[in-house]
Design an enzyme around this catalytic site. Structure first.
Site, PDB file in Angstrom:
ATOM      1  CG  ASP A   1      39.534  45.903  34.950  1.00  0.00           C
ATOM      2  OD1 ASP A   1      38.522  45.994  35.357  1.00  0.00           O
ATOM      3  OD2 ASP A   1      40.124  45.135  34.466  1.00  0.00           O
TER       4      ASP A   1
ATOM      5  CG  ASP B   1      42.556  41.913  31.816  1.00  0.00           C
ATOM      6  OD1 ASP B   1      41.567  42.516  32.633  1.00  0.00           O
ATOM      7  OD2 ASP B   1      43.182  40.878  31.990  1.00  0.00           O
TER       8      ASP B   1
ATOM      9  CG  ASP C   1      38.176  45.776  31.215  1.00  0.00           C
ATOM     10  OD1 ASP C   1      37.183  46.297  31.969  1.00  0.00           O
ATOM     11  OD2 ASP C   1      38.937  44.954  31.590  1.00  0.00           O
TER      12      ASP C   1
END
Length: 637
Positions: A332, A529, A533
């Site tokens: 990410d 995080d 996600d």
């Protein structure tokens, strides 16, 4: 912290059977030393009688000293068989039983001593390996000092509510997540993050539960209940890590079945070929106990502990082995590849004021605002050590900006449009538009004149490029960016980084689709995080959450949690995992190889039961010590 990574109680209710399990473990801790002492004393006492000419008594003493170990072993074997588990403890039982039946009582007591000693050594090694993990549990605070009606009262953690004011004394472990209300907090966070140096937190800055106050006493305003705080979440993850069983342990069980069959075949073959049952007994003795079932769990627990020591919590052996095998990385952007919060990347002066003074004036006025950008300016100013003045006559226009007085000067801070409307020359002075993609621009005017522009962005982590290169070096073949941000922002941030593909504007379900698609190229590791996600972390072969500032959902879904806000901990944890797996397999192969050689020599009649027992125990000790090497290595800074 944006969200707390845990929702478990520090003192969870015990499920049915939990108390009996704890009692059984305590009983084992008492019995294991006794099972070592009894054959040791019996061996020495029997040798004394043997040397004084009372050989029959010596044999009897050796046999009596063997029986308790054999009895305890048979109980364990029966319990294992009821669970459907078959292991090499059977070989130990056969060798002791055979030695007693054929009158080889000295060999029997040596096997009993070495088997009990090996079990005790394994238990000691696992306790040593898991010391850093269990130290988290040992440090759990049980009470806290709370202000109530102007007085201090000692209360249990369950009584603490958000907005309660607590006194944290020197040496206290912070019981709940909160913010500094009064005083300066000097905190040792090494148990949580692996940071070797204490950190300082000033008024209104966040403090994680589980940190130790190494400075003067300070007051803390609780922001979460104890059950919802960082430390409670970490404890839950530790307990899950300790309770899991590694695939490598199951692999060892499969090896054990093959080794058990080989042992029986060699022992039976030696007996049939020579007609001498003592040769079969020697083969059984040298195969007992097997280093296979000792080395793997020790190495795995050592690897988990090693990762915890560098600030990465691995949820057990399954995750540790997968961390050593991953070949594809999906990562990410926000909060992972970047810091996840706005920071000043540029200050443009439009007057004679220096850059630090522009920041100081803007941050001083922004102390009156709760807007995230305002707080980012205040945080950056304090980080630079600037003295912030109290604002006066503040007019706050929500979402737009503020007008007020700072040190007797009229200050306007906010978006370009907001400030331009209040300053005659603002529209022309603030019209420049050559800002980085995805950045936020804050304008400042002082005494009716344009003063400067503060450009904020969520910058790339300084270690990002090095981390990606390190992961490539460790065997990651493909690296994919999967971001929910705009395409132009994602591409701008990743300029100069070696990605195989960049995907942006992704919803959680599309992130899952990317993870599943990439799984065709090998085991996939996902790093994230945020709450968005969490589904992809759960779908990946290995999910890694940036837990220091990440969301609770991501920490729950992940297999690995990075306990500090540093991406460079991941390659270190990956190295520790690979080293642990390599050491475990080394111990297995070396132990099996040496045992098989010894068994063949015994089958040919060149080793008796006593010599075989001594040689096998040397092998066992060697492989356990080798497995403990997984604990060693340079500490991360």
């Amino acid at each position: 912290m944006s969200e707390n990574p845990g929702t478990a109680s520090l003192s969870p209710p015990q499920p049915p059977g939990r108390a009996s399990t704890i009692s059984l473990q305590a009983l084992h801790r008492l019995i294991r030393p006794a099972l070592v002492v009894l054959p040791a004393l019996g061996l020495l006492l029997g040798l004394g009688f043997h040397l004084t000419g009372a050989a029959p008594w010596a044999g009897t003493i050796w046999a009596v000293a063997t029986v308790p170990v054999l009895g305890a072993l048979l109980i364990e074997i029966i319990a294992s068989l009821r669970r459907g588990e078959v292991g090499l403890d059977i070989v130990a039982a056969l060798s002791m039983t055979g030695a007693l039946l054929f009158g080889e009582n000295l060999a029997a007591v040596i096997v009993a001593l070495m088997y009990a000693g090996g079990q005790y050594l394994e238990s000691f090694a696992e306790r040593r390996a898991s010391r850093e993990m269990t130290s988290l549990l040992a440090r759990v605070p049980r009470t806290a000092l709370r202000y109530r009606d102007g007085l201090l009262e000692e209360v249990g953690l369950d009584a603490i509510e958000p907005w309660d004011r607590l006194l944290i004394r020197r040496g206290d472990v912070v019981p709940v997540d909160g913010t500094v209300a009064e005083g300066v907090a000097i905190l040792d966070q090494s148990a949580l993050t692996g940071e070797s140096l204490p950190v300082q937190r000033v008024s209104q800055e966040a403090v994680m539960s589980g940190a130790t106050n190494v400075g003067d006493a300070f007051e803390l305003t609780a922001t979460y209940r104890a059950a919802e705080s960082t430390y409670a979440g970490i404890i839950r993850l530790v307990q899950a890590a300790q309770a899991s069983k590694a695939p490598m342990t199951r692999l060892a069980d499969r090896f054990a079945m093959v080794f058990l069959a080989l042992t029986i075949v060699l022992a039976g073959g030696a007996w049939l070929w020579s007609g001498d049952p003592i040769r079969a007994l020697a083969v059984l003795v040298i195969a007992t106990p097997c280093p296979l079932i000792l080395a793997v769990p020790v190495a795995i627990v050592s690897g988990v502990s090693r990762a915890a020591g560098i600030g990465v919590l691995v949820k057990g052996g399954k995750a540790l082995e997968m961390l050593a095998r991953v070949q594809v990385l999906v990562i990410d952007k926000t909060g992972t590849l970047t810091h996840g919060q706005a920071r000043i990347v540029e200050i443009r002066t439009l007057s004679g004021l220096p850059a630090d003074e522009i920041l100081r004036l803007a941050a001083s006025l922004d102390q009156a605002s709760k807007h995230v950008i305002a707080q980012a300016l205040v945080t950056d100013a304090r980080a630079k050590g600037l003295r912030l003045s109290p604002p006066a006559e503040v007019e706050d226009v929500p979402g737009e900006g503020l007008v007020g007085t700072v040190d007797g000067r009229r200050v306007v801070v906010g978006g370009i449009r907001f400030v331009s409307q209040r300053v005659p020359e603002g529209a022309r002075s603030f019209s420049r538009d050559d800002y980085a993609v995805g950045s936020v621009v804050v304008a400042l005017a002082v005494d009716g004149e344009p003063a400067g522009l503060l450009v904020l962005a969520d910058p790339l982590r300084s270690e990002a490029a090095q981390v990606l290169d390190s992961l490539r070096h460790l065997g990651i073949a493909r690296i994919i960016l999967a971001s929910g941000d705009r395409q132009d922002v994602a591409e701008a941030v990743t300029v100069g980084l070696h990605f195989d593909a960049v995907h942006a504007e992704l919803t959680p379900d599309r992130k899952i689709a990317i993870v599943k698609t990439e799984s065709r190229n090998g085991p996939v590791m996902m790093i994230g995080d945020g709450v968005n996600d969490a589904p992809a972390l759960a779908a990946a072969d290995l999910g890694i959450a940036m837990g220091a500032k990440g969301a609770a959902a991501s920490a729950e879904a992940a297999d690995v949690v990075v306990l500090m806000d540093r991406l460079d901990k991941i390659p270190l944890a990956m190295e520790a995992a690979r080293r642990s797996r390599r050491i475990a397999l080394q111990s297995v192969y070396a132990g099996i190889g040496l045992s098989v050689i010894g068994m063949i020599v015994a089958a040919l009649g060149y080793l008796g039961p006593v010599q075989g027992a001594l040689i096998q125990e040397v092998i066992d000790v060697a492989v356990i010590l080798n497995a403990l090497r997984a604990l060693w290595g340079p500490r991360a800074s």
